[in-house]
Design an enzyme around this catalytic site. Structure first.
Site, PDB file in Angstrom:
ATOM      1  N   HIS A  48       0.873  -1.175   0.000  1.00 49.18           N
ATOM      2  CA  HIS A  48       0.000   0.000   0.000  1.00 49.18           C
ATOM      3  C   HIS A  48       0.906   1.219   0.000  1.00 49.18           C
ATOM      4  CE1 HIS A  48       0.950  -0.607   4.228  1.00 49.18           C
ATOM      5  NE2 HIS A  48       0.498   0.602   4.522  1.00 49.18           N
TER       6      HIS A  48
ATOM      7  N   HIS B  42       1.181   3.925   2.252  1.00 44.27           N
ATOM      8  CA  HIS B  42       1.554   4.664   3.454  1.00 44.27           C
ATOM      9  C   HIS B  42       3.024   5.069   3.343  1.00 44.27           C
ATOM     10  CE1 HIS B  42      -1.377   4.012   7.048  1.00 44.27           C
ATOM     11  NE2 HIS B  42      -1.264   5.292   6.781  1.00 44.27           N
TER      12      HIS B  42
ATOM     13  N   ASP C 109       5.584   5.153   5.290  1.00 39.47           N
ATOM     14  CA  ASP C 109       6.657   4.320   5.827  1.00 39.47           C
ATOM     15  C   ASP C 109       6.942   3.091   4.981  1.00 39.47           C
ATOM     16  OD1 ASP C 109       4.037   3.564   6.891  1.00 39.47           O
ATOM     17  OD2 ASP C 109       5.085   2.048   8.067  1.00 39.47           O
ATOM     18  N   HIS C 110       6.081   2.801   4.017  1.00 42.98           N
ATOM     19  CA  HIS C 110       6.304   1.652   3.131  1.00 42.98           C
ATOM     20  C   HIS C 110       6.918   2.052   1.792  1.00 42.98           C
ATOM     21  CE1 HIS C 110       3.959  -1.439   5.456  1.00 42.98           C
ATOM     22  NE2 HIS C 110       3.605  -0.316   6.059  1.00 42.98           N
TER      23      HIS C 110
ATOM     24  N   ASP D  82      -0.105  -4.465   5.757  1.00 38.50           N
ATOM     25  CA  ASP D  82      -0.762  -3.874   6.922  1.00 38.50           C
ATOM     26  C   ASP D  82      -2.256  -4.166   6.847  1.00 38.50           C
ATOM     27  OD1 ASP D  82       1.684  -2.903   7.556  1.00 38.50           O
ATOM     28  OD2 ASP D  82       1.095  -0.800   7.692  1.00 38.50           O
TER      29      ASP D  82
END
Length: 357
Positions: free
Chosen positions: A110, A112, A114-115, A232
């Site tokens: 996804h 986000h 932090d990814h 996640d």
């Protein structure tokens, strides 16, 4: 006895003196030896045939000095696939001796921050350091095109600097940046094959990380071995279904009780915004116990917890973090740390563990 003690002390002082006197020469030799070892290291070539999973980042957006952002490297038959790439993860690759030039594709669960916040560095290292002549394929749900195009634009000047400095024979102009390869599930379906080549099959499946959508997990299959990445998500039967006897279940984990303690502390300190964020993040992640229940339902042979929330600054907290997990799943459970290696040799049942950091 006293003479022996004085002699030993004198010897120690002589050695210490020599070390100081010849510090420069000793440093030169140590550095040269370390460089030779690092440059000649071939971790990928030494890995067994099968599926090899390396945690290049086991952390989350919360500060954690011992963990980079979410990232897993899957090495199969000399090819390396990345699943997400959080901040600090690419530098971990270098420390672990994993050549970014071997990366076949990046898969995102996804979008986000932090990814994806290590993508720019990953694209640059794969291209410039690996000598690739084509951009990095980025396999992800729809929406990835805008992200890749944005990063390509942000790094366009950097690419030109490197070509001008090193020359086109060294830095191939056609290899810069990334190439988006978006996918969407066919109507009425919640899984699909997104890569199928040379006996390597990667299947994406839908997960629930609302309000973040789309969000997916991935299953890798090769020569009778399998690994599933949850992405996640909240606890879902579909994750257990995707596993269905998988060798390795790599599942995210958030300890809600510990995050609740943080929420109260922020509230007490008058930091209402952070208290609200701590309260919110509990509702779209999976607890360690829920991950264990998913591993049991999916008949996973081993559960590895990653995307660790909150940070665990010292090992003494690990037991607290894993409270209740043993009762939920009777298989082996590993609390993920950066550098961990899990090897699934082809056509066997064993899971071999190592550490590259």
């Amino acid at each position: 006895m006293k003479k022996l003690g004085l002699g030993l002390l004198l010897l120690i002082l002589l050695i210490a003196g020599a070390a100081v006197l010849f510090q420069q020469q000793i440093g030169e030799r140590m550095f040269a030896r370390a460089v030779d070892t690092a440059v000649s290291r071939d971790v990928i070539g030494d890995l067994p045939d099968g599926i090899n999973v390396v945690l290049c980042g086991s952390g989350s957006p919360l500060p954690d000095p011992s963990r980079a952002g979410p990232c897993s490297a899957v090495v199969i038959d000399g090819k390396m696939f990345m699943v997400d790439v959080g901040g600090g993860a690419v530098r971990n690759l270098g420390q672990m001796g994993l050549n970014p030039g071997a990366i076949e594709a990046l898969l995102l669960t996804h979008f986000h921050s932090d990814h994806i916040d290590g993508m720019g560095e990953l694209m640059m290292q794969r291209w410039a350091g690996g000598g690739r002549d084509a951009p990095l394929p980025v396999i992800a749900p729809e929406g990835v095109t805008a992200i890749v195009e944005g990063l390509n634009a942000a790094y366009a000047a950097d690419a030109q600097y490197r070509i001008a400095h090193h020359g086109e024979a060294t830095i191939l102009p056609t290899g810069a940046g990334g190439e988006a390869r978006p996918f969407a599930f066919p109507e009425g379906q919640t899984e699909m094959v997104v890569y199928d080549k040379d006996g390597i099959r990667i299947t994406a499946f839908a997960v629930d990380h609302k309000p973040i959508a789309p969000a997916v997990g991935y299953r890798f299959d090769y020569k009778g071995r399998s690994v599933v990445f949850s992405g996640d998500t909240v606890k879902l039967p579909s994750t257990a279904k995707a596993c269905s006897g998988c060798d390795l279940l790599m599942h995210e984990a958030l300890n809600a009780e510990m995050v609740g303690v943080m929420e109260k502390a922020f509230g007490k300190a008058g930091r209402k915004r952070m208290a609200k964020i701590m309260a919110d993040i509990e509702n779209y992640h999976t607890t360690p116990v829920e991950a264990a229940e998913t591993a049991r339902a999916g008949r996973a042979k081993m559960l590895v917890l990653s995307h660790i929330v909150p940070a665990l600054p010292f090992a003494y907290l690990e037991s607290y973090y894993l409270k209740g997990v043993d009762a939920a799943y009777d298989g082996p459970v590993v609390l993920g740390e950066d550098g961990m290696l899990f090897s699934l040799p082809a056509n066997k049942d064993s899971i071999e563990q190592g550490d590259l950091l």
